[in-house]
Write a protein that holds these residues in place. Structure first.
Motif, short mmCIF file in Angstrom:
data_model
loop_
_atom_site.label_atom_id
_atom_site.label_comp_id
_atom_site.label_asym_id
_atom_site.label_seq_id
_atom_site.Cartn_x
_atom_site.Cartn_y
_atom_site.Cartn_z
N MET A 20 0.82 -1.21 0.00
CA MET A 20 0.00 0.00 0.00
C MET A 20 0.86 1.26 0.00
O MET A 20 2.01 1.27 0.45
N ASP A 21 0.26 2.34 -0.50
CA ASP A 21 0.92 3.64 -0.49
C ASP A 21 1.16 4.07 0.96
O ASP A 21 0.27 3.92 1.81
N PRO A 22 2.34 4.59 1.28
CA PRO A 22 2.62 4.99 2.67
C PRO A 22 1.68 6.08 3.18
O PRO A 22 1.45 6.19 4.38
N ARG A 23 1.13 6.89 2.26
CA ARG A 23 0.18 7.92 2.69
C ARG A 23 -1.08 7.31 3.27
O ARG A 23 -1.67 7.85 4.22
N LYS A 25 -1.22 4.41 4.85
CA LYS A 25 -0.89 3.85 6.16
C LYS A 25 -0.67 4.95 7.20
O LYS A 25 -1.09 4.82 8.36
N LEU A 26 -0.03 6.04 6.79
CA LEU A 26 0.17 7.15 7.73
C LEU A 26 -1.16 7.79 8.11
O LEU A 26 -1.44 8.01 9.30
N LEU A 128 6.19 -1.55 10.96
CA LEU A 128 6.57 -2.91 10.57
C LEU A 128 6.30 -3.18 9.09
O LEU A 128 6.92 -4.07 8.51
N THR A 129 5.38 -2.45 8.48
CA THR A 129 5.00 -2.71 7.09
C THR A 129 5.46 -1.62 6.13
O THR A 129 5.12 -1.67 4.95
N THR A 130 6.24 -0.64 6.61
CA THR A 130 6.66 0.47 5.77
C THR A 130 8.15 0.71 5.94
O THR A 130 8.63 0.86 7.07
N THR A 131 8.88 0.77 4.85
CA THR A 131 10.32 1.03 4.91
C THR A 131 10.57 2.49 5.27
O THR A 131 9.72 3.36 5.03
N PRO A 132 11.75 2.82 5.81
CA PRO A 132 12.06 4.22 6.14
C PRO A 132 11.98 5.15 4.93
O PRO A 132 11.53 6.30 5.07
N ASN A 133 12.41 4.68 3.77
CA ASN A 133 12.33 5.52 2.57
C ASN A 133 10.89 5.85 2.20
O ASN A 133 10.57 6.99 1.84
N HIS A 134 10.02 4.85 2.28
CA HIS A 134 8.61 5.09 1.98
C HIS A 134 7.96 5.99 3.02
O HIS A 134 7.10 6.82 2.69
N LEU A 135 8.38 5.85 4.29
CA LEU A 135 7.86 6.73 5.32
C LEU A 135 8.23 8.18 5.04
O LEU A 135 7.40 9.09 5.18
N THR A 136 9.48 8.40 4.62
CA THR A 136 9.92 9.76 4.30
C THR A 136 9.13 10.33 3.14
O THR A 136 8.66 11.48 3.21
N ASP A 137 8.96 9.53 2.08
CA ASP A 137 8.19 10.01 0.92
C ASP A 137 6.74 10.30 1.29
O ASP A 137 6.16 11.30 0.86
N GLY A 138 6.15 9.41 2.10
CA GLY A 138 4.77 9.61 2.50
C GLY A 138 4.58 10.85 3.36
O GLY A 138 3.64 11.63 3.17
#
Length: 266
Positions: A20-23, A25-26, A128-138
């Motif tokens: 899923m898109d990190p947005r 999940k955030l 647990l389901t989102t990488t740090p890079n995806h968290l930053t982008d989101g």
């Protein structure tokens, strides 16, 4: 106990939640946390627990791995329950010495315990389901409107992502230092709470030295790669909403509606 902290860790597996898109999940995590304090009545918390259980099932992350993170906040959880149980005025159920357990205190203690447990587990699902890079982008995408107020959105998102990523690294470093000092005769497990707290003081110096060394290495690595912030930077994999992301937003909306109806009207 340090290894039981799962916040900030990433569990690599294949699932629809991972893709899923990190947005989604955030935003879903923030709305889930808000819903825990908005929903009224026990049926609202039942809806929250069922929704969280379905998400954990879809994430393919073992439930015991999720629950393992609760061990680190067990003391805080018990402290919250005790304070609410004995310090809330109301209808007395049990009385001994100068302490009274009231009906209102019992309800509040159970409510706060459920809220705290669901909050920690729900937040752990996101990391647990989102990488740090995806968290930053989101984070950067979600905070983009703040650029109108001259807020350095990319820098803020990068700082938050690095801080979250360093949690498991520093915990692992602390565990190594503790084992090294225990091998030299240090005792961190016996004695009173005050004695064990004093025994932890020698950990601070090597831990701070290690943290500053890692921060310096990270700064040098970013400098060597000519990192200059978010201005003019492009994405190799830009975030684009897929069908599963729209379904995810729909499921979040249905959960909020069901929880509000069950909590307020039933």
């Amino acid at each position: 106990m340090l290894r039981d902290i799962t916040l900030g860790q990433y569990y690599q597996t294949e699932s629809v939640i991972h893709r899923m898109d990190p947005r989604v999940k955030l935003g879903g995590t923030l709305l889930f946390i808000v819903s825990l304090f908005v929903f009224g009545g026990y049926l609202g918390y039942v809806a929250a627990a069922l929704f969280l259980g379905i998400v954990i099932r879809l994430s393919h992350v073992p439930f015991r791995f999720m629950v393992k993170g609760m061990k680190s906040i067990l003391f805080l959880l018990l402290l919250t329950v005790v304070f609410n149980l004995f310090l809330t005025p109301g209808t007395v159920l049990v009385s001994f010495w100068k302490l009274n357990i009231t009906l209102e205190g019992l309800r509040l203690a159970v409510t706060m315990a459920v809220r705290l447990a669901l909050l920690i587990i729900g937040s752990s699902v996101m990391t647990l389901t989102t990488t740090p890079n995806h968290l930053t982008d989101g984070m950067e995408k979600m905070m983009k409107p703040l650029k109108l107020f001259h807020v350095p959105v990319h820098d803020v998102a990068m700082i938050m992502s690095i801080a979250l990523r360093f949690i498991p690294i520093l915990l692992e470093e602390t565990d190594k230092i503790m084992k090294a000092q225990m091998a030299r005769g240090a005792d961190f497990e016996s004695g009173s709470i005050v004695k064990r707290a004093k025994a932890m003081v020698p950990l601070l110096v090597p831990l701070f030295v290690s943290a500053f060394r890692r921060a310096n290495d990270l700064a040098m690595a970013m400098e060597a790669r000519c990192y200059r912030g978010g201005d003019g930077r492009t994405k190799m994999k830009p975030l684009v909403y897929q069908r599963r992301d729209k379904v995810g937003y729909l499921c979040i909306a249905l959960y909020l509606t069901a929880g509000f109806v069950l909590g307020r009207l039933v």
